[in-house]
Motif scaffolding. Structure first.
Motif, PDB file in Angstrom:
ATOM      1  N   GLU A  52       0.846  -1.199   0.000  1.00 50.80           N
ATOM      2  CA  GLU A  52       0.000   0.000   0.000  1.00 50.80           C
ATOM      3  C   GLU A  52       0.879   1.246   0.000  1.00 50.80           C
ATOM      4  N   GLN A  53       0.737   2.063  -1.027  1.00 53.83           N
ATOM      5  CA  GLN A  53       1.556   3.259  -1.171  1.00 53.83           C
ATOM      6  C   GLN A  53       0.657   4.448  -1.475  1.00 53.83           C
ATOM      7  N   SER A  54       1.072   5.604  -0.984  1.00 58.84           N
ATOM      8  CA  SER A  54       0.373   6.827  -1.390  1.00 58.84           C
ATOM      9  C   SER A  54       0.840   7.195  -2.796  1.00 58.84           C
ATOM     10  N   LEU A  55       0.120   8.089  -3.456  1.00 61.63           N
ATOM     11  CA  LEU A  55       0.483   8.513  -4.804  1.00 61.63           C
ATOM     12  C   LEU A  55       1.882   9.128  -4.813  1.00 61.63           C
ATOM     13  N   LYS A  56       2.194   9.939  -3.816  1.00 61.90           N
ATOM     14  CA  LYS A  56       3.508  10.579  -3.735  1.00 61.90           C
ATOM     15  C   LYS A  56       4.608   9.531  -3.569  1.00 61.90           C
ATOM     16  N   GLN A  57       4.397   8.562  -2.688  1.00 61.91           N
ATOM     17  CA  GLN A  57       5.383   7.500  -2.493  1.00 61.91           C
ATOM     18  C   GLN A  57       5.585   6.697  -3.779  1.00 61.91           C
ATOM     19  N   MET A  58       4.482   6.419  -4.492  1.00 59.06           N
ATOM     20  CA  MET A  58       4.569   5.630  -5.716  1.00 59.06           C
ATOM     21  C   MET A  58       5.378   6.364  -6.779  1.00 59.06           C
ATOM     22  N   CYS A  59       5.208   7.654  -6.883  1.00 56.00           N
ATOM     23  CA  CYS A  59       5.990   8.442  -7.846  1.00 56.00           C
ATOM     24  C   CYS A  59       7.471   8.394  -7.504  1.00 56.00           C
ATOM     25  N   ASN A  60       7.803   8.599  -6.238  1.00 55.49           N
ATOM     26  CA  ASN A  60       9.208   8.579  -5.816  1.00 55.49           C
ATOM     27  C   ASN A  60       9.851   7.220  -6.029  1.00 55.49           C
ATOM     28  N   ILE A  61       9.143   6.147  -5.635  1.00 56.91           N
ATOM     29  CA  ILE A  61       9.677   4.793  -5.780  1.00 56.91           C
ATOM     30  C   ILE A  61       9.868   4.457  -7.259  1.00 56.91           C
ATOM     31  N   SER A  62       8.883   4.792  -8.095  1.00 57.58           N
ATOM     32  CA  SER A  62       8.957   4.504  -9.525  1.00 57.58           C
ATOM     33  C   SER A  62      10.177   5.156 -10.152  1.00 57.58           C
ATOM     34  N   LEU A  63      10.381   6.428  -9.862  1.00 56.32           N
ATOM     35  CA  LEU A  63      11.498   7.150 -10.457  1.00 56.32           C
ATOM     36  C   LEU A  63      12.827   6.583  -9.988  1.00 56.32           C
ATOM     37  N   ASN A  64      12.920   6.259  -8.710  1.00 51.93           N
ATOM     38  CA  ASN A  64      14.169   5.697  -8.168  1.00 51.93           C
ATOM     39  C   ASN A  64      14.498   4.357  -8.821  1.00 51.93           C
ATOM     40  N   LEU A  65      13.486   3.499  -8.988  1.00 52.21           N
ATOM     41  CA  LEU A  65      13.716   2.185  -9.598  1.00 52.21           C
ATOM     42  C   LEU A  65      14.187   2.324 -11.045  1.00 52.21           C
ATOM     43  N   ILE A  66      13.563   3.219 -11.809  1.00 50.01           N
ATOM     44  CA  ILE A  66      13.958   3.447 -13.204  1.00 50.01           C
ATOM     45  C   ILE A  66      15.382   3.990 -13.290  1.00 50.01           C
ATOM     46  N   VAL A  67      15.689   4.973 -12.463  1.00 50.64           N
ATOM     47  CA  VAL A  67      17.027   5.591 -12.472  1.00 50.64           C
ATOM     48  C   VAL A  67      18.102   4.554 -12.161  1.00 50.64           C
ATOM     49  N   ASN A  68      17.865   3.748 -11.121  1.00 46.60           N
ATOM     50  CA  ASN A  68      18.870   2.753 -10.715  1.00 46.60           C
ATOM     51  C   ASN A  68      19.016   1.639 -11.745  1.00 46.60           C
ATOM     52  N   LYS A  69      17.900   1.222 -12.344  1.00 46.97           N
ATOM     53  CA  LYS A  69      17.956   0.126 -13.314  1.00 46.97           C
ATOM     54  C   LYS A  69      18.680   0.544 -14.589  1.00 46.97           C
ATOM     55  N   PHE A  70      18.393   1.744 -15.072  1.00 44.89           N
ATOM     56  CA  PHE A  70      18.937   2.170 -16.359  1.00 44.89           C
ATOM     57  C   PHE A  70      20.103   3.141 -16.223  1.00 44.89           C
ATOM     58  N   GLU A  71      20.551   3.375 -14.982  1.00 42.37           N
ATOM     59  CA  GLU A  71      21.752   4.169 -14.686  1.00 42.37           C
ATOM     60  C   GLU A  71      21.668   5.586 -15.246  1.00 42.37           C
ATOM     61  N   ALA A  72      20.537   6.231 -15.012  1.00 38.83           N
ATOM     62  CA  ALA A  72      20.385   7.637 -15.405  1.00 38.83           C
ATOM     63  C   ALA A  72      21.132   8.519 -14.408  1.00 38.83           C
ATOM     64  N   ILE A  73      21.454   9.718 -14.848  1.00 38.98           N
ATOM     65  CA  ILE A  73      22.176  10.654 -13.975  1.00 38.98           C
ATOM     66  C   ILE A  73      21.197  11.437 -13.107  1.00 38.98           C
ATOM     67  N   ASN A  74      20.161  11.973 -13.704  1.00 40.87           N
ATOM     68  CA  ASN A  74      19.082  12.614 -12.938  1.00 40.87           C
ATOM     69  C   ASN A  74      17.770  12.439 -13.688  1.00 40.87           C
ATOM     70  N   ALA A  75      16.657  12.791 -12.989  1.00 41.98           N
ATOM     71  CA  ALA A  75      15.357  12.489 -13.572  1.00 41.98           C
ATOM     72  C   ALA A  75      14.259  13.313 -12.930  1.00 41.98           C
ATOM     73  N   SER A  76      13.132  13.414 -13.640  1.00 38.80           N
ATOM     74  CA  SER A  76      11.932  14.039 -13.082  1.00 38.80           C
ATOM     75  C   SER A  76      10.709  13.296 -13.609  1.00 38.80           C
ATOM     76  N   LEU A  77       9.628  13.328 -12.821  1.00 38.77           N
ATOM     77  CA  LEU A  77       8.367  12.676 -13.206  1.00 38.77           C
ATOM     78  C   LEU A  77       7.246  13.689 -13.034  1.00 38.77           C
ATOM     79  N   TYR A  78       6.469  13.876 -14.100  1.00 34.46           N
ATOM     80  CA  TYR A  78       5.313  14.763 -14.056  1.00 34.46           C
ATOM     81  C   TYR A  78       4.047  13.949 -14.296  1.00 34.46           C
ATOM     82  N   LEU A  79       2.985  14.292 -13.602  1.00 30.70           N
ATOM     83  CA  LEU A  79       1.683  13.661 -13.787  1.00 30.70           C
ATOM     84  C   LEU A  79       0.773  14.604 -14.570  1.00 30.70           C
ATOM     85  N   PHE A  80      -0.029  14.022 -15.461  1.00 30.83           N
ATOM     86  CA  PHE A  80      -0.896  14.821 -16.331  1.00 30.83           C
ATOM     87  C   PHE A  80      -2.332  14.802 -15.805  1.00 30.83           C
TER      88      PHE A  80
END
Length: 478
Positions: A52-80
């Protein structure tokens, strides 16, 4: 010589196929390892979202997992948010949150354009940045739409160094598609919870099972009824029932909703501390997927203030009994109800004996107190929801109540007479008793007869005067 050549050719072909076999096997092995690695990452995403995650937690976790998996330098996530065509910053990685715009309009930049184009965008850049004590050169700016099927949920923007060349773009898109699905669920849950909280805090709402036992109730209804949620969950809705509401009223209500039809009406309810409130209620059946009724939901409006205004308009100021205006309305109405239900209706007119002499002897202030005490005694005797008590003149009262037989009406009227005399209020000028007494005229209205209210009133009034002429403190039957 020819045999040696053919032998060497055969050996070469065999070696070639053996090499090809092991090479393909090695390639398949590498592909299998990659598939397992991809499946493992997708499973990691799904397992993370199952918690069970809040929307804010889900955004943070999602971005962190993507960054670590694909070795990005920095990142941002926007919701529409398609309701107002704006994007809202949901999470950042490696970028200070306050350096980015928190709200974007469509067409404002690459990120907002990406929501409309719904395609991955790779842009060449050449920018040196300092990460801690390490200097690195950014070479790619990648903007990926978050799509659930064809619906835009938002975008993720990633920056890479030269390691971008080793990235599997299709797998990146597959991963963001999984993220979009779960973020959209969180968005929908967030919207539902928002409206649920609004209902809970601002709407009088309750849900019951088929027997009327409360399974859900809003904070607003708890507050109005002065119960806590724990005191109400599992209890039957009868806990609110006020004695002024008749059994027939609720029988009609249950008959309607058990047929699968919505019901609407005004209900007087009792609070925990014994006071009351009025609600205008709509009760609707709840159904399962097969159309079977599983319970009931009621949505109500507090109309207590409206009812208080109505009560003022139909209530006598001094005695708090119904006034003559309301009597004129209810008299014909109750006769009609009596006719439809085929029930006898009793109408009683009452005068306080020698009341003018009481006022002359004890004063009008004490006379007003007597009127109040008589009114209270009448209401305490006639306590049923469909019993009506009126003040019709200075010391004249009227009663309407249902009876089973004429003798029943006479017996109740006699109890009323006795209860007033038992108050033992001193009245030295009363010719019938040393105490306050009343004279009563009784009419028993039959549902089978055509009854005119004026004729019934005149007939009952004559019976009242007959009781007075016969010595007062007694009943005369019209």
């Amino acid at each position: 010589m020819l045999n040696i050549f053919l032998y060497l050719l055969f050996i070469s072909i065999a070696i070639f196929f053996i090499y090809k076999y092991y090479k393909n096997k090695n390639i398949e092995k590498k592909k299998s390892i990659k598939r397992k690695d991809k499946n493992k990452f997708i499973s990691l995403l799904q397992d993370t979202y199952m918690k069970e995650q809040s929307l804010k937690q889900m955004c943070n976790i999602s971005l962190n997992l993507i960054v670590n998996k694909f070795e990005a330098i920095n990142a941002s996530l926007y919701l529409f948010d398609e309701t107002n065509d704006k994007l809202y910053l949901g999470a950042t990685y490696g970028i200070k949150h306050d350096t980015l715009k928190h709200t974007l309009d469509l067409h404002e930049n690459i990120i907002s354009e990406n929501v409309l184009h719904k395609e991955i965008n790779v842009k060449e850049i050449n920018q040196n940045i300092n990460i801690g004590n390490i200097e690195t050169n950014l070479t790619k700016l990648v903007t990926i739409p978050l799509l659930e099927f064809d619906k835009s949920i938002g975008t993720i923007q990633l920056t890479f160094d030269d390691r971008f060349n080793n990235i599997d773009i299709k797998f990146l898109q597959q991963s963001t598609s999984v993220i979009a699905t779960y973020i959209n669920k969180a968005l929908q849950y967030n919207i539902t919870k928002k409206y649920s909280d609004l209902i809970n805090k601002n709407v009088l709402m309750s849900q019951t099972d088929l027997d009327g036992n409360i399974i859900q109730i809003s904070e607003e209804l708890c507050s109005l009824s002065k119960y806590t949620k724990d005191e109400l969950i599992g209890k039957n809705h009868r806990i609110f029932r006020h004695e002024d509401m008749s059994k027939d009223f609720f029988s009609d209500m249950w008959e309607t909703i058990t047929k699968g039809t919505s019901w609407r009406g005004e209900i007087k309810n009792r609070t925990k501390d014994g006071t009351y409130y009025w609600i205008d209620t709509i009760i609707s059946p709840d159904s399962d997927i097969n159309g079977n009724v599983t319970g009931y939901t009621s949505i109500s409006t507090n109309i207590s203030d409206k009812k208080k205004i109505e009560e003022i308009a139909i209530t006598d100021n001094l005695t708090s009994l119904y006034n003559k205006r309301y009597f004129n309305t209810m008299f014909s109405q109750q006769i009609d109800i009596s006719r439809r239900s085929k029930t006898l209706l009793a109408f009683v007119l009452i005068d306080i004996d020698d009341f003018k002499l009481y006022n002359d002897t004890y004063g009008h202030q004490d006379g007003d107190k007597i009127l109040k005490r008589v009114a209270i005694a009448l209401k305490r005797t006639l306590r049923r929801p469909d019993d009506y008590t009126f003040r019709l003149g200075e010391d004249e009262f009227g009663l309407l109540f249902y009876i089973t037989t004429k003798d029943d009406g006479i017996a109740i009227t006699e109890i009323i007479r006795e209860n007033i005399e038992k108050l033992h209020i001193q009245h030295s000028e009363n010719s019938a008793s040393p105490y306050i007494t009343i004279s009563l005229g009784l009419s028993v209205i039959s549902p089978t007869e055509i009854n005119n209210t004026e004729e019934i009133y005149e007939k009952t009034n004559k019976a009242l005067h007959s009781a007075k002429n016969m010595g007062k403190n007694q009943i005369s039957i019209a």
